[in-house]
Design an enzyme around this catalytic site. Structure first.
Site, PDB file in Angstrom:
ATOM      1  CG  HIS A 219      -0.392   0.228   2.524  1.00 15.09           C
ATOM      2  ND1 HIS A 219      -0.130  -0.790   3.416  1.00 15.09           N
ATOM      3  CD2 HIS A 219      -0.031   1.362   3.161  1.00 15.09           C
ATOM      4  CE1 HIS A 219       0.368  -0.290   4.537  1.00 15.09           C
ATOM      5  NE2 HIS A 219       0.444   1.019   4.403  1.00 15.09           N
TER       6      HIS A 219
ATOM      7  CG  ASP B  12      -0.101  -4.132   2.695  1.00 17.19           C
ATOM      8  OD1 ASP B  12       0.230  -3.552   1.640  1.00 17.19           O
ATOM      9  OD2 ASP B  12      -0.382  -3.516   3.738  1.00 17.19           O
TER      10      ASP B  12
ATOM     11  CB  SER C 248       3.370   1.808   5.931  1.00 13.75           C
ATOM     12  OG  SER C 248       2.159   1.253   6.333  1.00 13.75           O
TER      13      SER C 248
END
Length: 505
Positions: A135, A165, A239
């Site tokens: 993402h 992911d 992230s």
């Protein structure tokens, strides 16, 4: 970027918020008040590294942590009140009058602009391979990586897998890069010390400390949900950054946070390294991953279901439906089967089956063990290939139990399926079963969620074609001493199993 992730759960992906700005303008990520508001994360106290400091770990690992900057092209539609001549043009009034007199809407202007987002990543090999979240780089038209020393380099996307992911990037540097090594996430225990390294809010590489709070968290985002929960403060921009243990090895990839306000409240989630390492290796080799597919809808085996079908333990994955012309259908899997093993590995829950199927190579032949009619049965299954319109084995945990003769033991009235019922419920001509005509509000069926109009297809894994057959099957189940009866219910286009306990007295 929305702070809401995974349906209606209050979870936020850690990838930095996308903000439309001129490319030369620094990007501040998160909400407008993110930098001014005090941290809401609980203070971590009493955590001391074996040497009294985390400095040696940070010194070794920080040079391998990078900032990932992605550029995306976005289009915005200008207001209907905007003319093509510019805001201060003398032609604006004439332009508006021309369209207004003809009752025509003002033409909409599409304005292209670029937006940037920041995330984190870490180098896993000295020749420039980098791991981050999918993402972080999703929909990017340009990716750049900034090293710890400030060097900015263009990055090439080697491969990405939305289901896990994870993504792999490659950069070309003039000299060998500092890299981190994978650790064994399976050895993590609750209370173990961990460090999260990344670039929260785009302010620069930051290190936060905490402990492992939980293992095996399921966020209902896909077949790979097996997150490590940590209390180290992590935020948007973290992230793709590494979660490292007391040895400095990567035991997780920071991915999501529980966030009612967009910032860290001390509940974060990381992809375990044992899972990430396998996916990354496949992406580095092939650039993509083909996930397995078998074509069933499954749900957990509750204690009541296990009791109703004679299973000793409430384990396995109960098959609620089998899609036509799928690997499961061709192997002979039936509605009502409980899948207990695949490829020789025991299945404890639907999540086990989902992850196992997703990891299998399409075309491989596997032994599938099911519990059917009170006995184990082995089937030969050929794993299919997942596609956009084919979901691998997925859980069906949110479907409540969704059928004139009276059955006082569970509190429902049944009727046969006739032409009027077919028309009212939009059933095909060949459909048979027992339709629920009424549900007593104070009986077990009502508490189990049955509704008028539900269609009972089977009772304790035996197909029923009429109301009388359903009545007799329920009565026989009561005579055998079962505490509950297992019904396969069709409601609309969905099928699910529900256990209904027998009324006492």
């Amino acid at each position: 970027m929305s702070n809401i992730l995974h349906r209606n759960r209050v979870l936020a992906l850690l990838g930095a918020a996308i903000i439309a700005v001129p490319l030369a303008t620094p990007v501040i990520l998160g909400s407008n008040a993110a930098l001014a508001a005090p941290s809401t994360a609980p203070a971590v106290s009493g955590i001391v590294a074996p040497t009294g400091s985390f400095a040696s770990i940070v010194s070794a690992d920080k040079p391998a942590v990078v900032t990932v900057t992605t550029t995306m092209k976005t289009e915005s539609v200008a207001s209907d009140e905007t003319s093509p001549f510019g805001e201060n043009s003398p032609f604006n009034d004439q332009f508006k009058q021309f369209f207004g007199q003809r009752g025509m809407p003002m033409p909409q202007q599409r304005q292209s602009q670029r937006s940037q987002a920041l995330g984190s990543g870490f180098v896993i090999s000295s020749d420039g391979y980098i791991v981050t979240n999918n993402h972080v780089i999703d929909n990017a038209i340009d990716i750049k990586v900034t090293l710890d020393d400030g060097t900015e380099l263009p990055a090439k996307l080697i491969g990405a897998d939305p289901k896990s992911d994870l993504a792999v990037l490659k950069i070309e540097a003039k000299m060998p890069l500092a890299a981190v090594s994978w650790g064994d996430s399976d050895k993590l225990k609750l209370g173990d010390q961990i460090l999260a390294i990344g670039n929260p809010f785009g302010i620069g590489t930051t290190v936060t400390a905490g402990i492992v709070s939980a293992r095996g968290r399921d966020l209902h985002s896909g077949p790979y949900d097996d997150f490590i929960q940590i209390d180290a403060p992590i935020n948007h921009g973290n992230s793709g950054g590494p979660l490292v243990n007391s040895d400095g090895s990567v035991v997780g990839v920071n991915t999501a946070i529980y966030s009612p306000n967009g910032g860290s409240v001390g509940v974060g989630f990381a992809i375990p390294s044992d899972q990430a390492q396998r996916v990354v290796a496949k992406l580095m080799k092939d650039g993509s991953i083909e996930h397995g597919f078998i074509g069933v809808q499954i749900q957990p085996v509750s204690a009541d279901i296990a009791n109703a079908i004679g299973l000793e333990k409430s384990e396995g994955a109960l098959v609620a439906s089998v899609n036509d012309d799928t690997p499961a259908a061709k192997a002979g899997v039936q509605v009502g089967d409980v899948i207990t093993a695949l490829g020789g590995q025991a299945i404890s829950s639907p999540r086990d089956l989902s992850r196992m199927v997703a990891d299998m190579t399409p075309g491989s032949k596997e032994n599938l063990t099911v519990w059917r009619q009170g006995a184990s049965k082995n089937l030969q299954l050929t794993i299919g290939q997942n596609s956009q319109d084919q979901q691998q084995a997925s859980t069906d945990q949110d479907k409540g139990g969704p059928a004139a003769q009276k059955l006082p033991t569970i509190g429902i009235g049944l009727a046969d399926v006739n032409d009027q019922v077919r028309q009212a419920l939009n059933l095909p001509e060949h459909e048979t079963g027992a339709v629920v005509a009424s549900v007593a509000p104070d009986k077990p069926a009502a508490e189990a969620g049955l509704q008028a109009g539900d269609l009972i297809l089977s009772v304790n894994q035996h197909a029923v074609k009429t109301a009388q057959e359903a009545k007799m099957a329920v009565a026989n189940a009561g005579k055998t001493g079962r505490k509950a009866v297992l019904l396969l219910i069709q409601r609309g286009s969905d099928q699910s199993f529900v256990t209904v306990p027998f009324a006492v007295g």
